[in-house]
Design a protein around this motif. Structure first.
Motif, PDB file in Angstrom:
ATOM      1  N   GLU A 106       0.838  -1.198   0.000  1.00 13.51           N
ATOM      2  CA  GLU A 106       0.000   0.000   0.000  1.00 13.51           C
ATOM      3  C   GLU A 106       0.877   1.252   0.000  1.00 13.51           C
ATOM      4  OE1 GLU A 106      -3.631  -0.523   2.400  1.00 13.51           O
ATOM      5  OE2 GLU A 106      -3.095   1.411   3.280  1.00 13.51           O
ATOM      6  N   GLN A 107       0.496   2.245  -0.805  1.00 16.45           N
ATOM      7  CA  GLN A 107       1.267   3.487  -0.890  1.00 16.45           C
ATOM      8  C   GLN A 107       0.662   4.538   0.047  1.00 16.45           C
ATOM      9  OE1 GLN A 107       4.084   3.421  -2.984  1.00 16.45           O
ATOM     10  NE2 GLN A 107       3.429   1.282  -2.929  1.00 16.45           N
ATOM     11  N   THR A 110      -2.340  10.027  -1.064  1.00 16.67           N
ATOM     12  CA  THR A 110      -2.002  11.155  -1.925  1.00 16.67           C
ATOM     13  C   THR A 110      -2.829  12.377  -1.560  1.00 16.67           C
ATOM     14  OG1 THR A 110      -3.742  10.535  -3.469  1.00 16.67           O
ATOM     15  CG2 THR A 110      -1.559   9.664  -3.909  1.00 16.67           C
ATOM     16  N   ILE A 144      -6.862  -0.747  -7.492  1.00 12.88           N
ATOM     17  CA  ILE A 144      -5.461  -0.363  -7.683  1.00 12.88           C
ATOM     18  C   ILE A 144      -5.258   1.086  -7.237  1.00 12.88           C
ATOM     19  CG2 ILE A 144      -3.716   0.148  -9.465  1.00 12.88           C
ATOM     20  CD1 ILE A 144      -4.792  -2.312 -11.004  1.00 12.88           C
ATOM     21  N   SER A 145      -6.193   1.963  -7.601  1.00 10.39           N
ATOM     22  CA  SER A 145      -6.072   3.375  -7.233  1.00 10.39           C
ATOM     23  C   SER A 145      -6.097   3.542  -5.720  1.00 10.39           C
ATOM     24  CB  SER A 145      -7.219   4.186  -7.844  1.00 10.39           C
ATOM     25  OG  SER A 145      -7.283   3.992  -9.232  1.00 10.39           O
ATOM     26  N   LYS A 147      -5.238   1.348  -3.486  1.00 10.38           N
ATOM     27  CA  LYS A 147      -3.986   0.817  -2.939  1.00 10.38           C
ATOM     28  C   LYS A 147      -2.840   1.821  -3.170  1.00 10.38           C
ATOM     29  CE  LYS A 147      -1.772  -3.175  -1.563  1.00 10.38           C
ATOM     30  NZ  LYS A 147      -2.077  -3.946  -0.373  1.00 10.38           N
ATOM     31  N   ASN A 148      -2.993   2.672  -4.176  1.00  8.63           N
ATOM     32  CA  ASN A 148      -1.977   3.689  -4.449  1.00  8.63           C
ATOM     33  C   ASN A 148      -2.259   4.991  -3.725  1.00  8.63           C
ATOM     34  OD1 ASN A 148       0.285   3.101  -6.621  1.00  8.63           O
ATOM     35  ND2 ASN A 148      -1.479   1.859  -7.143  1.00  8.63           N
ATOM     36  N   TYR A 150      -5.215   6.746  -3.302  1.00 12.71           N
ATOM     37  CA  TYR A 150      -6.249   7.675  -3.768  1.00 12.71           C
ATOM     38  C   TYR A 150      -7.579   7.389  -3.095  1.00 12.71           C
ATOM     39  CZ  TYR A 150      -3.376   9.488  -7.517  1.00 12.71           C
ATOM     40  OH  TYR A 150      -2.387  10.117  -8.223  1.00 12.71           O
ATOM     41  N   ILE A 492       2.446  -2.758  -7.824  1.00 11.71           N
ATOM     42  CA  ILE A 492       1.273  -1.950  -7.453  1.00 11.71           C
ATOM     43  C   ILE A 492       1.389  -0.553  -8.066  1.00 11.71           C
ATOM     44  CG2 ILE A 492       0.149  -0.784  -5.474  1.00 11.71           C
ATOM     45  CD1 ILE A 492      -0.529  -3.712  -5.579  1.00 11.71           C
ATOM     46  N   VAL A 493       2.568   0.034  -7.940  1.00 10.64           N
ATOM     47  CA  VAL A 493       2.769   1.388  -8.459  1.00 10.64           C
ATOM     48  C   VAL A 493       2.686   1.403  -9.991  1.00 10.64           C
ATOM     49  CG1 VAL A 493       4.433   3.284  -8.649  1.00 10.64           C
ATOM     50  CG2 VAL A 493       4.119   2.106  -6.466  1.00 10.64           C
ATOM     51  N   PHE A 496      -0.732   1.083 -11.559  1.00 14.11           N
ATOM     52  CA  PHE A 496      -1.502   2.335 -11.528  1.00 14.11           C
ATOM     53  C   PHE A 496      -1.006   3.301 -12.603  1.00 14.11           C
ATOM     54  CE2 PHE A 496      -2.210   6.713 -10.089  1.00 14.11           C
ATOM     55  CZ  PHE A 496      -3.597   6.703 -10.033  1.00 14.11           C
ATOM     56  N   GLU A 497       0.313   3.450 -12.675  1.00 12.06           N
ATOM     57  CA  GLU A 497       0.870   4.393 -13.652  1.00 12.06           C
ATOM     58  C   GLU A 497       0.433   4.074 -15.074  1.00 12.06           C
ATOM     59  OE1 GLU A 497       4.920   5.590 -11.208  1.00 12.06           O
ATOM     60  OE2 GLU A 497       5.054   4.172 -12.870  1.00 12.06           O
TER      61      GLU A 497
END
Ligand code: ARG
Length: 560
Positions: A106-107, A110, A144-145, A147-148, A150, A492-493, A496-497
């Motif tokens: 998990e990031q 943001t 995914i978003s 987890k990043n 958002y 994960i990153v 998303f990118e």
């Protein structure tokens, strides 16, 4: 700091030349063969800048790299090959996963939000294979978003407005049967809609009636509105069955109709900004190197794009989103290009954050699975078929299992969803039940099966999380699994990118594959002092696999 970042930082220091560590990270590769190390730094780019042979640079760097994470370095053919310190990495990876559990990868937040427009079927029309793809891809992108880092707003932009509702109202009044519509709304409504078109070929006055009916609807006529609402609700109830099967929900079902009273402002704004031009009685926005965007027809009615303009502005104002994904088939590319350009012309800078996420077609035996007249592939039937096939599989392989129905559902749905997500979304995908249910292929059930096997292993071995697990029992054979586990946060990153769920699906296959190879060569439950270390590794794989599957929208059964 991740291992990669730490290593990039030491390389940066050694190079003694101004180069960003991000640039070094981007250059770092995974060698093709394990005997070449765990990471490789190519020196060809530097060679041009420093005007030195790549090999010379590689040897200089290799001889000076010194860090606790690095066990050994070699300069080979212009590359610095790096062998990591297995003990430290193993400890880091396993302890991190056991500590963070499902939060692994998990990031950090943001503090931004993203709207995801997906699924978006049309009222009174069948839920197509294209809508299934949008639903499955959009749902994965939502996870995914999140987890990043958002905040995610999931929007089902229903096709619930347009002249076809005038036709439906007329058709209903002529041939509609309320009980049958209640029972099977989409099928019955489609039937009278098709009949309308057939009859209108012979009798054009029907078209005039339909236009009049739509006009009444637009003006808020009670009866027309009630019928429309009924069609909408009945269809939505039917779509809901599919969403329930897939375990998918939305934050908003506001479709096109929701923007009826919000378009006037848009047209005003376009006028004020002097973007509207008259063309054959209609109002358009002209665009460079592209057909103009038609905003209002001659008769004053608005269009799909007008509603999308209103929707984009509304969403930005309501949710403050900095990014938006529109998960819609490839064939609508022009529509979205035009939409985004018009918003930019209006001076909305946030429109830079809008992104069309297109995808290819679903094929059966090489042909498009579509909803041609009379021959509709009903999605519910397709999903039911997948679940049935999964049940037969269970009856054959593991008939004594409890909750057969529940598990067959997880496997059948998992197979369809995984099959969709494992390929890059722009590729057309093939729909073959037999293949996607194969436990040994590159399938959802293969990943689920790997997870289920580990679950029973952990149960049998009685694995408990302990502080400071002694990991000495993990030998060379475990290394490729550990390296794969280490990669999860990067995947994960990246997924998303690139708005690309297939990276996670492929990762799940790779991790399953690595672990199964390990398991085939290692006795895990052997009552030796090493047993707990091996179980800890297995437990980490299970955590990451189930988290990967969850992100894809797939459940992981404990047995199957
Ligand atoms: N209802 C449309 C269709 O089935 C898709 C809508 C996509 N979303 C949007 N904001 N235009 O083709």
């Amino acid at each position: 700091m991740s291992e990669k970042q730490q290593i990039a930082t030491v390389i940066q220091k050694v190079i003694n030349y101004e180069i960003e560590s991000e640039q070094i990270i981007a250059l770092l590769e995974k060698p093709k063969h394990a005997h070449l190390g765990d990471m490789a730094f190519p020196c060809f780019t530097l060679s041009k800048i420093l005007r030195k042979a790549p090999n010379q640079i590689a040897s200089e760097i290799a001889s000076q790299l010194d860090h606790q994470l690095i066990h050994q370095t070699q300069a080979v053919g212009g590359y610095v090959n790096i062998f990591l310190n297995k003990e430290i990495i193993t400890k880091n990876v396993i302890e991190t996963i056991i500590k963070e559990q499902t939060k692994y990868g998990e990031q950090i937040s943001t503090n931004e939000s993203i709207t995801i427009d997906f699924s978006s079927p049309n009222i009174a029309k069948p839920f197509s294979m294209g809508h299934l793809r949008s639903t499955v891809i959009g749902n994965a992108l939502a996870k995914i978003s999140k987890k990043n880092g958002y905040e995610v707003i999931k929007i089902n932009h229903l096709g619930d407005w347009g002249t076809q509702f005038g036709k439906l109202i007329v058709a209903y009044k002529l041939w509609g049967d309320p009980t049958r519509i209640e029972q099977s709304p989409v099928k019955e409504l489609l039937k009278i809609y098709v009949k309308f078109h057939e009859e209108a070929e012979l009798d054009d006055t029907l078209n005039d009636e339909a236009r009049a009916a739509f006009k009444r609807l637009e003006q808020g006529d009670e009866e027309a509105l009630q019928l429309w609402q009924w069609f909408r609700e009945a269809s939505l109830k039917e779509f809901q069955k599919i969403y329930d099967l897939l375990g998918i929900s939305f934050d908003s079902n506001s479709g096109e109709a929701f923007y009826n009273d919000k378009m006037e402002n848009v047209v005003e704004e376009l006028k004020e900004k002097q973007l509207l031009v008259e063309s054959k009685g209609a109002l358009v926005v002209e665009l460079e190197n592209m057909p103009p965007s038609l905003i209002m027809k001659k008769d004053g009615t608005t269009l799909y794009v007008t509603r999308d303009l209103a929707a984009a502005i509304y969403r930005h104002e309501t949710y403050g989103s900095t990014k938006s994904f529109y998960v819609v088939g490839n064939e609508q590319s022009l529509h979205f290009t035009q939409l985004f350009l018009v918003l930019q012309k209006m001076g909305h800078e946030w429109a830079n954050g809008l992104q069309h996420i297109p995808f290819g077609m679903m094929l059966k035996d090489g042909k498009k699975m579509s909803t041609r007249k009379g021959k509709i592939v009903l999605l519910e039937e397709v999903l039911a078929e997948a679940i049935d096939a999964a049940k037969k599989n269970i009856e054959e392989k593991n008939p004594s299992i409890a909750n057969k129905e529940e598990i067959a559902k997880m496997i059948g749905i998992g197979a369809v969803v995984f099959n969709d997500l494992k390929n890059y979304r722009m590729h057309d995908i093939d729909f073959s039940l037999e293949e996607m249910l194969n436990f040994e292929g590159e399938t959802g059930p293969y990943v689920q099966y790997t997870y289920a096997r580990i679950s029973s292993l952990l149960k049998k071995g009685g694995f408990h999380h302990k502080e400071n697990i002694n990991l000495n029992g993990l030998n060379e054979k475990a290394w490729s699994t550990i390296l794969t586990l280490k990669d999860f946060p990067t995947i994960i990153v990246k997924s998303f990118e690139n708005a690309d769920p297939s990276q996670i699906a492929k990762y799940c296959l790779e991790l399953s594959h690595q672990f199964n190879k390990y398991y085939a060569n290692t006795k895990i439950i052997d009552e030796s002092p090493a047993q707990n270390a091996k179980l800890a590794l297995a437990s980490c794989v299970a955590i990451v696999l189930s988290e990967g599957l969850r992100i894809l929208g797939i459940k992981a059964p404990n047995e199957m």
